[in-house]
Design a protein around this motif. Structure first.
Motif, PDB file in Angstrom:
ATOM      1  N   UNK A   3       0.707  -1.153  -0.231  1.00 28.81           N
ATOM      2  CA  UNK A   3      -0.561   0.010   0.567  1.00 28.81           C
ATOM      3  C   UNK A   3       0.989   1.351  -0.051  1.00 28.81           C
ATOM      4  N   UNK A   4       0.730   2.521  -0.595  1.00 27.43           N
ATOM      5  CA  UNK A   4       1.135   3.640  -1.074  1.00 27.43           C
ATOM      6  C   UNK A   4       0.085   4.239  -0.333  1.00 27.43           C
ATOM      7  N   UNK A   5       0.355   4.919   0.623  1.00 26.54           N
ATOM      8  CA  UNK A   5      -0.115   6.633   0.648  1.00 26.54           C
ATOM      9  C   UNK A   5       0.429   7.566   0.906  1.00 26.54           C
ATOM     10  N   UNK A   6      -0.325   8.666   0.529  1.00 21.40           N
ATOM     11  CA  UNK A   6       0.542   9.841  -0.139  1.00 21.40           C
ATOM     12  C   UNK A   6      -0.804  10.630   0.833  1.00 21.40           C
ATOM     13  N   UNK A   7      -0.041  12.139   0.919  1.00 26.03           N
ATOM     14  CA  UNK A   7       0.334  13.700   2.189  1.00 26.03           C
ATOM     15  C   UNK A   7       0.239  14.906   1.146  1.00 26.03           C
ATOM     16  N   UNK A   8      -0.157  15.989   1.678  1.00 21.68           N
ATOM     17  CA  UNK A   8       0.417  16.932   1.881  1.00 21.68           C
ATOM     18  C   UNK A   8      -0.043  17.692   0.280  1.00 21.68           C
ATOM     19  N   UNK A   9      -1.301  17.329  -0.320  1.00 21.60           N
ATOM     20  CA  UNK A   9      -1.356  17.731  -1.449  1.00 21.60           C
ATOM     21  C   UNK A   9      -2.746  19.312  -1.252  1.00 21.60           C
ATOM     22  N   UNK A  10      -2.912  19.886  -1.777  1.00 22.30           N
ATOM     23  CA  UNK A  10      -4.005  20.559  -1.178  1.00 22.30           C
ATOM     24  C   UNK A  10      -3.672  22.374  -2.190  1.00 22.30           C
ATOM     25  N   UNK A  11      -4.564  23.437  -2.092  1.00 21.39           N
ATOM     26  CA  UNK A  11      -4.483  24.335  -2.236  1.00 21.39           C
ATOM     27  C   UNK A  11      -3.049  25.255  -2.503  1.00 21.39           C
ATOM     28  N   UNK A  12      -2.654  25.873  -3.134  1.00 20.93           N
ATOM     29  CA  UNK A  12      -1.891  27.108  -3.312  1.00 20.93           C
ATOM     30  C   UNK A  12      -1.280  28.108  -4.114  1.00 20.93           C
ATOM     31  N   UNK A  13      -1.218  29.364  -4.008  1.00 18.30           N
ATOM     32  CA  UNK A  13      -1.132  30.573  -5.045  1.00 18.30           C
ATOM     33  C   UNK A  13       0.035  29.848  -5.707  1.00 18.30           C
ATOM     34  N   UNK A  14       0.310  30.634  -7.247  1.00 15.44           N
ATOM     35  CA  UNK A  14       0.985  30.360  -7.532  1.00 15.44           C
ATOM     36  C   UNK A  14       2.460  31.276  -6.785  1.00 15.44           C
ATOM     37  N   UNK A  15       3.348  30.423  -7.348  1.00 16.65           N
ATOM     38  CA  UNK A  15       4.723  30.863  -6.286  1.00 16.65           C
ATOM     39  C   UNK A  15       4.922  30.051  -4.868  1.00 16.65           C
ATOM     40  N   UNK A  16       3.896  29.603  -4.297  1.00 15.02           N
ATOM     41  CA  UNK A  16       4.315  28.891  -3.233  1.00 15.02           C
ATOM     42  C   UNK A  16       4.756  27.829  -3.352  1.00 15.02           C
ATOM     43  N   UNK A  18       4.086  23.572  -1.945  1.00 13.59           N
ATOM     44  CA  UNK A  18       4.063  22.487  -0.994  1.00 13.59           C
ATOM     45  C   UNK A  18       5.009  21.047  -1.182  1.00 13.59           C
ATOM     46  N   UNK A  19       4.647  20.269   0.180  1.00 12.53           N
ATOM     47  CA  UNK A  19       5.820  19.146  -0.071  1.00 12.53           C
ATOM     48  C   UNK A  19       5.088  17.495   0.051  1.00 12.53           C
ATOM     49  N   UNK A  20       5.227  17.344  -1.010  1.00 12.90           N
ATOM     50  CA  UNK A  20       4.270  15.997  -1.081  1.00 12.90           C
ATOM     51  C   UNK A  20       4.989  14.660  -0.219  1.00 12.90           C
ATOM     52  N   UNK A  21       4.224  13.687   0.352  1.00 14.01           N
ATOM     53  CA  UNK A  21       5.015  12.754   1.218  1.00 14.01           C
ATOM     54  C   UNK A  21       4.407  11.169   1.073  1.00 14.01           C
ATOM     55  N   UNK A  22       4.566  10.159   0.533  1.00 18.72           N
ATOM     56  CA  UNK A  22       4.531   9.284   0.544  1.00 18.72           C
ATOM     57  C   UNK A  22       4.376   7.689   1.039  1.00 18.72           C
ATOM     58  N   UNK A  23       4.123   6.892   1.460  1.00 15.62           N
ATOM     59  CA  UNK A  23       4.497   6.166   2.676  1.00 15.62           C
ATOM     60  C   UNK A  23       4.536   4.793   2.253  1.00 15.62           C
ATOM     61  N   UNK A  24       5.164   4.253   2.149  1.00 13.60           N
ATOM     62  CA  UNK A  24       5.176   2.777   1.543  1.00 13.60           C
ATOM     63  C   UNK A  24       4.881   1.868   2.564  1.00 13.60           C
ATOM     64  N   UNK A  25       3.491   0.078   2.778  1.00 13.71           N
ATOM     65  CA  UNK A  25       3.818  -0.673   3.531  1.00 13.71           C
ATOM     66  C   UNK A  25       3.755  -1.954   3.256  1.00 13.71           C
ATOM     67  N   UNK A  26       3.562  -3.116   3.489  1.00 10.01           N
ATOM     68  CA  UNK A  26       3.319  -4.199   3.682  1.00 10.01           C
ATOM     69  C   UNK A  26       4.727  -4.683   3.094  1.00 10.01           C
ATOM     70  N   UNK A  27       4.700  -6.107   1.916  1.00 13.01           N
ATOM     71  CA  UNK A  27       6.164  -7.274   2.064  1.00 13.01           C
ATOM     72  C   UNK A  27       6.587  -6.571   1.183  1.00 13.01           C
ATOM     73  N   UNK A  28       7.266  -5.465   1.872  1.00 15.91           N
ATOM     74  CA  UNK A  28       8.513  -4.564   0.341  1.00 15.91           C
ATOM     75  C   UNK A  28       9.865  -5.727   0.430  1.00 15.91           C
TER      76      UNK A  28
END
Length: 114
Positions: A3-16, A18-28
């Motif tokens: 499973x991959x779970x993403x976070x950190x998206x959203x609405x931002x003004x031009x020039x702003x 954001x930091x996206x993160x993704x955590x992987x879990x399971x048998x890797x």
């Protein structure tokens, strides 16, 4: 099951930023590559940035603005996005590759608008 779970998206003004993160879990096993793709409305999914054990790769349009990093101990990958532009608006998908297979997250929306 992986499973991959993403976070950190959203609405931002031009020039702003954001930091996206993704955590992987399971048998890797040993992860060969991690990355972020994005898909804007009406367009095909495209690579934004990818990272292996020894190199990074960026789409031409994000060079100098986006930085990808990974934490091997936590099986996680991050995308720091600076100087965002309206054309960066898209759903961003996390992906990892190991044992010859590629796995995808469900995506996180990034909207750049004033």
């Amino acid at each position: 099951q992986v499973q991959l779970v993403e976070s950190g998206g959203g609405l931002v003004q031009p020039g702003g930023s954001l930091r996206l993160s993704c955590a992987a879990s399971g048998t890797i096993w040993s992860i060969e590559a991690m990355g972020w793709y994005r898909q804007a409305p009406g367009k095909e999914r495209e690579l934004a940035a990818a990272i292996t054990s020894g190199s990074t790769n960026y789409a031409h349009s994000v060079v100098g603005r986006f930085t990808i990093s990974r934490d091997n101990a936590k099986n996680s990958v991050h995308l720091q996005m600076n100087s965002l532009k309206p054309e960066d608006t898209a759903v961003y998908y996390c992906t990892i590759k190991f044992s010859g297979r590629q796995y995808w997250g469900q995506g996180t929306q990034v909207t750049v608008s004033s």
